[in-house]
Design an enzyme around this catalytic site. Sequence first.
Site, short mmCIF file in Angstrom:
data_model
loop_
_atom_site.label_atom_id
_atom_site.label_comp_id
_atom_site.label_asym_id
_atom_site.label_seq_id
_atom_site.Cartn_x
_atom_site.Cartn_y
_atom_site.Cartn_z
N ASN A 166 56.55 28.26 64.35
CA ASN A 166 56.92 28.05 62.95
C ASN A 166 55.82 27.27 62.23
O ASN A 166 54.95 26.65 62.86
CB ASN A 166 58.23 27.26 62.86
CG ASN A 166 59.46 28.15 62.99
OD1 ASN A 166 59.48 29.29 62.53
ND2 ASN A 166 60.49 27.62 63.62
N CYS A 193 61.06 36.23 66.31
CA CYS A 193 60.76 36.42 64.88
C CYS A 193 60.77 37.92 64.62
O CYS A 193 59.89 38.63 65.14
CB CYS A 193 59.40 35.81 64.53
SG CYS A 193 58.91 36.12 62.80
N ASN A 246 67.20 33.34 68.61
CA ASN A 246 67.05 32.11 67.84
C ASN A 246 68.34 31.88 67.06
O ASN A 246 69.07 32.80 66.76
CB ASN A 246 65.83 32.20 66.92
CG ASN A 246 65.94 33.34 65.92
OD1 ASN A 246 66.72 34.27 66.08
ND2 ASN A 246 65.15 33.27 64.86
N HIS A 253 71.22 31.06 64.23
CA HIS A 253 71.50 31.32 62.81
C HIS A 253 72.90 30.84 62.46
O HIS A 253 73.81 30.91 63.30
CB HIS A 253 71.38 32.82 62.50
CG HIS A 253 69.99 33.34 62.63
ND1 HIS A 253 69.10 33.38 61.58
CD2 HIS A 253 69.29 33.78 63.71
CE1 HIS A 253 67.94 33.84 62.00
NE2 HIS A 253 68.02 34.09 63.29
N GLU A 286 64.81 28.91 56.52
CA GLU A 286 64.45 29.04 57.93
C GLU A 286 64.20 27.70 58.61
O GLU A 286 63.58 26.81 58.03
CB GLU A 286 63.19 29.91 58.10
CG GLU A 286 63.41 31.38 57.88
CD GLU A 286 62.31 32.22 58.50
OE1 GLU A 286 61.70 31.78 59.50
OE2 GLU A 286 62.05 33.33 57.96
N CYS A 308 63.80 37.12 56.32
CA CYS A 308 63.92 36.66 57.71
C CYS A 308 64.55 37.80 58.50
O CYS A 308 65.70 38.17 58.24
CB CYS A 308 64.80 35.41 57.76
SG CYS A 308 65.08 34.79 59.44
N GLY A 309 63.80 38.38 59.43
CA GLY A 309 64.27 39.57 60.16
C GLY A 309 65.45 39.25 61.06
O GLY A 309 66.50 39.93 61.01
N GLY A 337 67.30 36.76 60.73
CA GLY A 337 68.36 36.32 59.82
C GLY A 337 69.13 37.50 59.25
O GLY A 337 70.36 37.44 59.09
N1 LIG Z 1 62.32 30.27 61.65
C1 LIG Z 1 62.79 31.04 62.82
C2 LIG Z 1 61.63 31.85 63.45
C3 LIG Z 1 61.12 32.95 62.52
C4 LIG Z 1 62.19 33.97 62.20
C5 LIG Z 1 61.93 34.87 61.01
N2 LIG Z 1 60.71 34.70 60.29
C6 LIG Z 1 62.21 36.33 61.35
O1 LIG Z 1 61.64 37.23 60.72
O2 LIG Z 1 63.09 36.56 62.25
C7 LIG Z 1 63.38 30.07 63.86
O3 LIG Z 1 62.97 28.90 63.88
O4 LIG Z 1 64.24 30.53 64.65
#
Ligand SMILES: N[C@H](CCC[C@H](N)C(=O)O)C(=O)O
Length: 292
Positions: free
Chosen positions: A66, A75, A170, A172, A221, A230-231, A233
């Site tokens: 990050n 990500c 990750n 959410h 994020e 955010c993918g 996300g």
């Molecule tokens: N900030 C996220 C990582 C990047 C995720 C985001 N940029 C995506 O496209 O999934 C985390 O700390 O879990």
Amino acid sequence: MQIRFTKMQGAGNDFVVLDETQGRLGLSSAQYRYLANRHFGVGADQILTVRPAPAEGVDFEYVIHNADGGEVEQCGNGARCFARYVHDKGLTDKRVIRVHTLAGVIAPELHADGRVTVDMGAPQLDPAKVPFIAEGLQPQMQGNAQKWPLALDESAQPATVWVAPVSMGNPHAVQVVEDVDRAPVEAQGPLIEHHVRFPQRVNAGFMQIINRAEVKLRVYERGAGETLACGTGACAAVVAGIGWGLLDARVDVHTRGGLLTIEWAGGAQDRVRMTGPAEFVFEGQIDIPETL
Ligand SMILES: N[C@H](CCC[C@H](N)C(=O)O)C(=O)O
């Protein structure tokens, strides 16, 4: 230390890509932070590093940091750019690429029209494994899924928001809002990111339901602040919306940076597929201080 980098973006989520297939750069957390800094460095939401396959059965290792310099598990927008990078730079001629991440193996597929589809794996819906500390809370049921009350006491306007904790590797926390453009993303985002009930911190999603096949989404994020997209996300938001009975199995997610399409059949073992853009922006080199 002089290093070469490639700047890329996926739906406006922007990345510095580093190629470590010929050897490690050995960057520190502070140096990743420097690279991501939009005033003193290159500027990016995340730093993506390409490494050789760490084991049989995969083609590459994909490492993500990050903007705050911390390494993270996954990500999604970055996965599409990673696939575009390794293919267009001639590191592979495959169009379905198997990539090792801390969250497990994902499989981006490059389409002829330039879009990329990524099998992001199955979501993790057990709160304890997100991780989310649920002790003492009483969830509400909606559709086939729960939503949990999260007290935001330190807020200027103390509030309780109802979230779905979802992991795509990750963490959410997804909530439904009436209007994303008026949602208190800047005010609530940091409070949710650092909430004590998310011991690994969390990405905070704000989703507006347009219809059963369309949503608008903003994400504050973890480790980067609000990004244009955010993918993971988008995956987490659609999984939460389907669980709550609000969405069908294929959803167009309108982010501030572009369109992502998410598909999930709805079973806990079903894998989430994400489709979206992946673009080169520029190549460059930068002199990073040895000590920061
Ligand atoms: N900030 C996220 C990582 C990047 C995720 C985001 N940029 C995506 O496209 O999934 C985390 O700390 O879990």
